[in-house]
Design an enzyme around this catalytic site. Sequence first.
Site, PDB file in Angstrom:
ATOM      1  N   GLU A   1       0.829  -1.204   0.000  1.00  0.00           N
ATOM      2  CA  GLU A   1       0.000   0.000   0.000  1.00  0.00           C
ATOM      3  C   GLU A   1       0.867   1.259   0.000  1.00  0.00           C
ATOM      4  O   GLU A   1       1.930   1.300   0.624  1.00  0.00           O
ATOM      5  CB  GLU A   1      -0.894  -0.001   1.244  1.00  0.00           C
ATOM      6  CG  GLU A   1      -1.802   1.212   1.342  1.00  0.00           C
ATOM      7  CD  GLU A   1      -2.530   1.328   2.666  1.00  0.00           C
ATOM      8  OE1 GLU A   1      -3.564   2.003   2.706  1.00  0.00           O
ATOM      9  OE2 GLU A   1      -2.060   0.728   3.670  1.00  0.00           O
TER      10      GLU A   1
ATOM     11  N   CYS B   1      -5.340  -2.821   3.082  1.00  0.00           N
ATOM     12  CA  CYS B   1      -4.989  -2.632   4.495  1.00  0.00           C
ATOM     13  C   CYS B   1      -6.194  -2.683   5.430  1.00  0.00           C
ATOM     14  O   CYS B   1      -6.679  -3.758   5.777  1.00  0.00           O
ATOM     15  CB  CYS B   1      -4.213  -1.325   4.646  1.00  0.00           C
ATOM     16  SG  CYS B   1      -3.330  -1.162   6.222  1.00  0.00           S
TER      17      CYS B   1
ATOM     18  N   LYS C   1      -9.881   2.185  -1.922  1.00  0.00           N
ATOM     19  CA  LYS C   1      -9.931   1.831  -0.507  1.00  0.00           C
ATOM     20  C   LYS C   1     -11.263   2.311   0.054  1.00  0.00           C
ATOM     21  O   LYS C   1     -11.650   3.478  -0.112  1.00  0.00           O
ATOM     22  CB  LYS C   1      -8.770   2.469   0.253  1.00  0.00           C
ATOM     23  CG  LYS C   1      -8.630   1.972   1.690  1.00  0.00           C
ATOM     24  CD  LYS C   1      -7.344   2.498   2.332  1.00  0.00           C
ATOM     25  CE  LYS C   1      -7.134   1.904   3.711  1.00  0.00           C
ATOM     26  NZ  LYS C   1      -5.870   2.367   4.328  1.00  0.00           N
TER      27      LYS C   1
END
Length: 516
Positions: free
Chosen positions: A268, A377, A343
């Site tokens: 990331e 993440c 995300k």
Amino acid sequence: MSKLDLSQFEKKLVVRNIEEKDIDQIIALQLICFPNMEPWKREHLVSHLNHFPEGQFCVEYDGQIIGSCSSLLLNFDEYDDKHTWDDITDGGYITNHNPEGYNMYGIEVMVDPNFQGMKIGKRLYEARKELARELNLKSIIIGGRIPNYHKYEDTLTPREYVEEVSNKNIFDPVLTFQIMNGFSVMRINPGYLPDDRQSAKYATLMEWNNIEYLPKTKRHYKTAFPVRITVIQYMMKDIESFEEFARQVEYYVDVAYDFGSDFAVFPEIFTTQLMSFLEEKVPSKAVRKLSEYTEDYIELFTKLAVKYNVNIVGGSHFVEEDDHIYNIAYLFRRDGTIEKQYKLHVTPNEKMWWGINAGDKVKVFDTDCGKIAIQICYDIQFPELARHAADQGANIIFVPFCTDDRQGYLRVRYCAQARAIENQVYTVIAGTVGNLTQVENMDIQYAQSGIFTPSDFEFARDGIVGECHPNIETVVVGDVDLEILRRQRKTGTVRQQQDRRKDLFELRYKKAGMNE
């Protein structure tokens, strides 16, 4: 900056069967590749398509044919050991093609010299091998040219030349390539191609054996579907230019290629490394300056995915769209196409320092290794997303992450392992290590990247295919098997996908766009 149109960067590369509309391009390509040899006639290629269309392949790149290969099926033991090219191809028309034959015979491979270095020949050979497996063929046989032999024919016999090439003392563009692709030399045939002066009319008869061949049946049984993954645990360190960043990235993609990987996975926001030379200390301004490199980033990774024939999960990158900044993970397929996943869950730190906005769509992507998902993440810490991806057919969930302490890392790891067990999928985490001392809000990094499996007898004992040593720059390479996964979902000790109590609970998304 408006939303970036990814299609402007795409130059699609596809391996497919030859069609009649391609014939003129293929004849023109042959004149470029073999200028001193007699080219195909149109009726030759039409005959190939009439007799064995599934055995004729080409590589198309951005609408242009840049490579092709031709073949037929036969029972090789019916032919003389000293056969010529005309003997084995019936003068180039392959009217001797035997649909019940158990050997594939390759009669030509050519690659446009302007596109060498893009693994075009390897793609064509892999297409032949996959067809051989599908048809349950015993082997692939080729009569290979030795085009550099004319440089040595005064000092070496053909046998001595082949031995020197096999021992890597001499490079031959054809023979070296064939050996590297798993073919072994059976014999040397004189007078194979009368107009091949570079090879002094000699050819090496070579064979690749299909280890999945079943002698008593023509049916093909799938015993395995291995997928090789290289996870890059990337070192964050100060650099001075985008070119320096590109060199580091290409180094690791090359490593993934050398290991024969299907996927290379970066962490990331590892592109924040570029901030080390942007000379902007205010995080909210630095992130917008970073987004100016989006096109360079996309062009770099698209090129590398095609050049090294590997699907790349390009970590994630901060992108400005309609005056908003998003954290976006890109999938760069090895055929040149591109996908992206926003995300969905933005951390408090991302909101406070960089003003990152959240996406709102869960996506599952088709690849040549099955369906995959990317969850960046924090997203892996919300079990609904992985369940939705698994319900949509994802077999592998890739998790690029960036954490600054062990606690944050363990949240990602434990949740990735839990998602693998809950949904009977493979999960892959790739994190950053090192420090960017000149960049505000890029604190210390902590990571131990790894590849995880469900927990059952068919998989690795601890559910870990492989993991990096913590906090060093390195890679981990591992194989996951999609066929074992498929069987385990049906016959495993526990079957979470089947045994869910759908009569008691269900998973429902409020936005229609989430079901993509």
